[in-house]
Design an enzyme around this catalytic site. Sequence first.
Site, PDB file in Angstrom:
ATOM      1  N   ASN A 148       0.845  -1.275  -0.104  1.00 13.24           N
ATOM      2  CA  ASN A 148       0.077  -0.045  -0.119  1.00 13.24           C
ATOM      3  C   ASN A 148       0.809   1.283   0.128  1.00 13.24           C
ATOM      4  OD1 ASN A 148       0.559   0.912   2.779  1.00 13.24           O
ATOM      5  ND2 ASN A 148      -0.401  -1.208   3.213  1.00 13.24           N
ATOM      6  N   ASP A 186      -4.356  -6.435   5.288  1.00 12.26           N
ATOM      7  CA  ASP A 186      -5.224  -7.299   6.108  1.00 12.26           C
ATOM      8  C   ASP A 186      -5.216  -8.691   5.531  1.00 12.26           C
ATOM      9  OD1 ASP A 186      -6.195  -5.403   7.633  1.00 12.26           O
ATOM     10  OD2 ASP A 186      -7.574  -4.511   6.095  1.00 12.26           O
ATOM     11  N   ASP A 219      -4.043 -10.167  13.364  1.00 13.67           N
ATOM     12  CA  ASP A 219      -4.124  -8.483  13.657  1.00 13.67           C
ATOM     13  C   ASP A 219      -3.230  -8.112  14.640  1.00 13.67           C
ATOM     14  OD1 ASP A 219      -4.981  -6.130  14.906  1.00 13.67           O
ATOM     15  OD2 ASP A 219      -7.054  -6.273  13.926  1.00 13.67           O
ATOM     16  N   PHE A 268      -4.225   3.140  15.223  1.00 15.81           N
ATOM     17  CA  PHE A 268      -4.562   4.416  14.297  1.00 15.81           C
ATOM     18  C   PHE A 268      -5.650   3.840  13.546  1.00 15.81           C
ATOM     19  CE2 PHE A 268      -1.562   7.983  13.995  1.00 15.81           C
ATOM     20  CZ  PHE A 268      -0.905   7.551  15.004  1.00 15.81           C
ATOM     21  N   LYS A 317     -13.379   0.663  16.563  1.00 18.56           N
ATOM     22  CA  LYS A 317     -12.165   0.028  16.703  1.00 18.56           C
ATOM     23  C   LYS A 317     -11.743  -0.086  17.962  1.00 18.56           C
ATOM     24  CE  LYS A 317     -10.779   0.335  12.366  1.00 18.56           C
ATOM     25  NZ  LYS A 317     -10.414   0.745  11.032  1.00 18.56           N
TER      26      LYS A 317
HETATM   27  O1  C5P Z   1      -8.277  -2.732  11.371  1.00 19.31           O
HETATM   28  P1  C5P Z   1      -7.762  -1.532  10.664  1.00 19.31           P
HETATM   29  O2  C5P Z   1      -6.512  -2.083   9.849  1.00 19.31           O
HETATM   30  O3  C5P Z   1      -8.619  -0.395  10.389  1.00 19.31           O
HETATM   31  O4  C5P Z   1      -6.990  -1.031  12.151  1.00 19.31           O
HETATM   32  C1  C5P Z   1      -5.900  -0.481  11.946  1.00 19.31           C
HETATM   33  C2  C5P Z   1      -5.047  -0.388  13.381  1.00 19.31           C
HETATM   34  O5  C5P Z   1      -4.884  -1.767  13.508  1.00 19.31           O
HETATM   35  C3  C5P Z   1      -3.723   0.255  13.211  1.00 19.31           C
HETATM   36  O6  C5P Z   1      -3.053   0.789  14.357  1.00 19.31           O
HETATM   37  C4  C5P Z   1      -2.791  -0.677  12.537  1.00 19.31           C
HETATM   38  O7  C5P Z   1      -1.468  -0.540  12.658  1.00 19.31           O
HETATM   39  C5  C5P Z   1      -3.496  -1.881  13.266  1.00 19.31           C
HETATM   40  N1  C5P Z   1      -3.419  -3.337  12.331  1.00 19.31           N
HETATM   41  C6  C5P Z   1      -2.504  -4.222  13.025  1.00 19.31           C
HETATM   42  N2  C5P Z   1      -2.538  -5.495  12.408  1.00 19.31           N
HETATM   43  C7  C5P Z   1      -3.288  -5.787  11.357  1.00 19.31           C
HETATM   44  C8  C5P Z   1      -4.318  -4.683  10.725  1.00 19.31           C
HETATM   45  C9  C5P Z   1      -4.238  -3.529  11.407  1.00 19.31           C
HETATM   46  O8  C5P Z   1      -1.884  -4.228  13.915  1.00 19.31           O
HETATM   47  N3  C5P Z   1      -3.558  -7.028  10.823  1.00 19.31           N
END
Ligand code: C5P
Length: 405
Positions: free
Chosen positions: A210, A279, A308, A326, A340
């Site tokens: 990304n 993701d 996650d 974030f 979240k």
């Molecule tokens: O779920 P989302 O990606 O929107 O959430 C964002 C937050 O989750 C950010 O703090 C990002 O660094 C963290 N994140 C993570 N592991 C993932 C996806 C997101 O730590 N697989």
Amino acid sequence: MQTLAGKKILLGISGGIAAYKCAELTRRLIERGAEVRVVMTNAAKEFITPLTMQAVSGHPVSDSIFDPAAEASMGHIELAKWADLVLLAPATADLIARMAAGMGNDLLTTLVLATDSPIAASPAMNQQMYSNVATQENIATLARRNMQIWGPAAGEQACGDVGPGRMLEPMQLVEKCEAYFQPKLLAGKSILITAGPTREAIDPVRYISNHSSGKMGYALAEAAAQYGANVTIISGPVSLGTPNSVNRINIDSAQEMHEQVMSLAEKHDVFIGCAAVADYRPANIAENKIKKTDDKNDMSIEMVKNPDIIGSVAALKSNRPFTVGFAAETQDVEKYAKSKLTKKNLDMICANDVSIEGQGFNSNDNALTLYWHGGEQRLPLHSKKELAKSIMQNIHEKLTSSKSE
Ligand code: C5P
């Protein structure tokens, strides 16, 4: 912002071509609230006039230890005691050598001997002079005596050479001064930060990623280190330099980031998930480069969910760090960020609307709203560096208030 309000900076200029940048440096320091007094060596006056430095600093320039008028208004010992910081910029090979030898053969070196204030030197000279063993040994001697050595930068030199020896730019020196005077709010705290994108391999030459630049995560690491914290950054591939005193661990994929974070999280007081973690990742990484086929116009890649990372940290049962996430959203920012915060069991979330041009991904500026259980704070559009400081101040408040509860 008056980041240097009330700070007294004694600017010592020696005779190098970079001296011409001292007028700009002085203006930028004063703009931030500092009071600047200037001392020049005789050689410095060949490169920039005392009149210029008097005009920009608002005070007469001192250049001689034997000047009765100057001694009557603020004597050299008084000047040495006045300073909160002595900044030597540019510090030539000659000035560095004289200081290393403990000489006091002009006003500037006398002041250096007479002050018990911190001293920072910004070396500036031809790259060969800088690399000379004598200069290197002299700089090492000064560093051993606790003199801060700021720079030099490398690049094209006034003499046409290319290499290390350029004085840091005025704004870089201003930032060094700001960092130096920053209250050490987070001294004794350890902070783990993820930053940048992840790369999810498809085959040996291709990946899914990304546009994250890593700027916000790196700004957080820099601010935390300036506030005195012990900082480790786990970084995806970015083209950013590592901030001073920050430990950096490079990773590519989300799984690698997950592994590194989980091995370190329990040893840290704070975890900040700033990385744009993919993701999903390809279910299988092809062993060889995937070939284009003639018979089909489409191809599909099966994807599986990545762990996650922040969720795993927030779920730790023992030694769970204060966990900050974030949320980059394009609509209903508040609603999604708050959900979240709860769903991932975070202590704080920094939310931004990435649909607005000029903020968020890849830009230098951003606007954020911080949400925590029972409160929120809006941080209007600012540079990511300024925002990072505000976030760190907020984390400091949360850490101290949870301790006193
Ligand atoms: O779920 P989302 O990606 O929107 O959430 C964002 C937050 O989750 C950010 O703090 C990002 O660094 C963290 N994140 C993570 N592991 C993932 C996806 C997101 O730590 N697989």
